[in-house]
Write a protein that holds these residues in place. Structure first.
Motif, short mmCIF file in Angstrom:
data_model
loop_
_atom_site.label_atom_id
_atom_site.label_comp_id
_atom_site.label_asym_id
_atom_site.label_seq_id
_atom_site.Cartn_x
_atom_site.Cartn_y
_atom_site.Cartn_z
N VAL A 52 0.73 -1.08 -0.06
CA VAL A 52 0.04 -0.08 -0.13
C VAL A 52 0.79 1.17 0.10
CG1 VAL A 52 -1.72 1.31 1.23
CG2 VAL A 52 -1.92 -1.11 1.07
N PRO A 53 2.01 1.20 0.78
CA PRO A 53 2.73 2.40 0.68
C PRO A 53 3.39 2.84 -0.76
CG PRO A 53 3.15 1.25 2.81
CD PRO A 53 2.31 0.74 1.73
N PHE A 54 3.72 1.73 -1.31
CA PHE A 54 4.26 1.70 -2.55
C PHE A 54 3.46 2.11 -3.76
CE2 PHE A 54 4.82 0.15 -6.75
CZ PHE A 54 6.25 0.68 -7.20
N MET A 56 0.82 4.15 -2.93
CA MET A 56 0.46 5.51 -2.74
C MET A 56 1.82 6.36 -3.42
SD MET A 56 0.96 7.86 0.83
CE MET A 56 2.72 7.56 0.70
N PHE A 57 2.89 5.82 -3.46
CA PHE A 57 3.91 6.46 -4.22
C PHE A 57 3.69 6.55 -5.56
CE2 PHE A 57 7.99 6.07 -6.45
CZ PHE A 57 8.67 7.13 -6.02
N ARG A 58 3.38 5.26 -6.21
CA ARG A 58 3.07 5.11 -7.52
C ARG A 58 1.86 5.95 -8.15
NH1 ARG A 58 0.96 -0.95 -9.26
NH2 ARG A 58 -0.90 0.39 -8.91
N SER A 59 0.72 5.95 -7.27
CA SER A 59 -0.40 6.68 -7.61
C SER A 59 0.10 8.35 -7.71
CB SER A 59 -1.68 6.41 -6.71
OG SER A 59 -1.91 5.12 -6.70
N ILE A 60 0.62 8.62 -6.84
CA ILE A 60 1.04 10.20 -6.71
C ILE A 60 1.88 10.22 -7.74
CG2 ILE A 60 2.48 12.00 -5.81
CD1 ILE A 60 1.59 10.63 -3.00
N VAL A 61 2.85 9.69 -8.36
CA VAL A 61 3.49 9.76 -9.48
C VAL A 61 3.07 9.83 -10.93
CG1 VAL A 61 5.58 8.97 -10.54
CG2 VAL A 61 5.87 9.11 -8.31
N LEU A 128 7.19 11.07 4.19
CA LEU A 128 8.66 11.07 3.28
C LEU A 128 8.08 10.43 1.90
CD1 LEU A 128 11.19 9.94 5.79
CD2 LEU A 128 10.61 12.31 5.07
N SER A 129 7.47 9.31 2.06
CA SER A 129 7.22 8.67 0.41
C SER A 129 6.21 9.76 -0.06
CB SER A 129 6.52 7.65 0.92
OG SER A 129 6.24 6.71 -0.30
N ALA A 130 5.35 10.18 0.38
CA ALA A 130 4.68 11.34 -0.23
C ALA A 130 5.00 12.39 -0.94
CB ALA A 130 3.34 11.75 0.55
N LEU A 131 6.25 12.97 -0.04
CA LEU A 131 6.89 13.90 -0.39
C LEU A 131 7.72 13.82 -1.55
CD1 LEU A 131 7.61 15.85 3.05
CD2 LEU A 131 6.27 16.60 1.11
N PRO A 186 16.13 5.97 -2.63
CA PRO A 186 15.50 6.39 -1.36
C PRO A 186 14.19 5.86 -0.87
CG PRO A 186 15.25 7.76 -3.10
CD PRO A 186 16.20 6.87 -3.76
N LEU A 187 13.55 5.23 -1.79
CA LEU A 187 12.42 4.78 -1.43
C LEU A 187 12.56 3.42 -0.60
CD1 LEU A 187 9.24 5.10 -1.80
CD2 LEU A 187 9.52 3.65 -3.90
N VAL A 188 13.58 2.67 -0.67
CA VAL A 188 13.99 1.49 -0.01
C VAL A 188 14.17 2.09 1.57
CG1 VAL A 188 15.84 -0.24 0.57
CG2 VAL A 188 14.93 0.33 -1.76
N HIS A 189 14.82 3.34 1.71
CA HIS A 189 14.94 3.68 3.05
C HIS A 189 13.67 3.70 3.88
CE1 HIS A 189 19.37 4.73 2.78
NE2 HIS A 189 19.18 4.69 1.64
N VAL A 190 12.64 4.32 2.93
CA VAL A 190 11.46 4.50 3.82
C VAL A 190 10.80 3.23 4.04
CG1 VAL A 190 9.16 5.68 3.12
CG2 VAL A 190 10.98 6.82 2.53
#
Length: 238
Positions: A52-54, A56-61, A128-131, A186-190
């Motif tokens: 789900v966090p990924f 979110m990242f994919r949807s925003i991008v 952080l992921s959203a930003l 950087p997404l790996v860190h999150v």
């Protein structure tokens, strides 16, 4: 909301249903496969809170990259800027997936005996992921105004990000050489931070918040500069 889901109430419901269905199916497949995780980590929850966090990242991008063309009519109002369009669109995507994650955490706490180890840190990780995604979406959206062919690269790029984002695995499982390569992302860190925030000392995390913040600053500054260039190009075309 209208440019995202239209006027149908079903469209609004689908905003919530889509991440729930996709993450549940992926988690269910891993659970049914009988794959075990170290230290008794719950399989279903591990994959749901990784995907789900990924998502979110994919949807925003993905959605943010097309936000300028999807909301071009709004720019006839002089007080509405490209940054307003990007922030509102990406904030909506972040809120939807964050609500789904909160729902999973409530279920985990009440029915699975798996309360989050540090919920505030998980929220920080989602922020952080959203930003990160917001900055990247601004870069891609402004690039599409200048080079139309960029549009065809966005979806393949986000799909290729999935296997190297640590959504479905922990860096502790990887050889050291592979781990060091993955940490450039950087997404790996999150995701590593989120996993520790959820499961605590049952996982061994590898993350550096300062590295993620550096990426956020660079992408957002570059993205805002790109929007200024894009607005000029749109004015010329008008």
């Amino acid at each position: 909301m209208l440019t995202r889901v239209g006027r149908s109430r079903l469209g609004i419901l689908w905003l919530m249903a889509e991440p729930i269905i996709l993450s549940s199916l992926i988690s269910l497949l891993h659970w049914l496969s009988g794959s075990d995780l170290p230290n008794g980590l719950p399989v279903f929850l591990f994959y749901a809170l990784g995907y789900v966090p990924f998502m979110m990242f994919r949807s925003i991008v993905n959605r943010g990259a097309h936000a300028i063309h999807a909301n071009i009519s709004l720019l006839h109002h002089s007080r509405i800027t490209l940054l307003d369009v990007m922030v509102s669109r990406n904030l909506m995507e972040a809120m939807v997936c964050s609500t789904v994650i909160a729902l999973y955490m409530v279920i985990a706490t009440l029915f699975m005996g798996e309360p989050p180890h540090q919920p505030a840190l998980f929220i920080f990780g989602l922020t952080l992921s959203a930003l990160l995604a917001h900055g990247l979406a601004m870069v891609l959206a402004s690039a599409q105004v200048v080079w139309e062919w960029v549009e065809h690269l966005v979806h393949p790029f986000t799909y290729l990000m999935l296997p190297i984002s640590a959504s479905f695995f922990m860096l502790d499982m990887m050889p050291q050489e592979t781990r060091e390569l993955l940490l450039w992302n950087p997404l790996v860190h999150v995701h590593e931070m989120n996993r520790w925030a959820m499961f605590g000392d049952r996982v061994t995390p590898y993350y550096d918040v300062s590295y993620v913040l550096l990426w956020i600053i660079m992408l957002n500054l570059l993205g805002m500069a790109g929007l200024r260039v894009a607005r000029v190009r749109l004015s010329i075309s008008d």
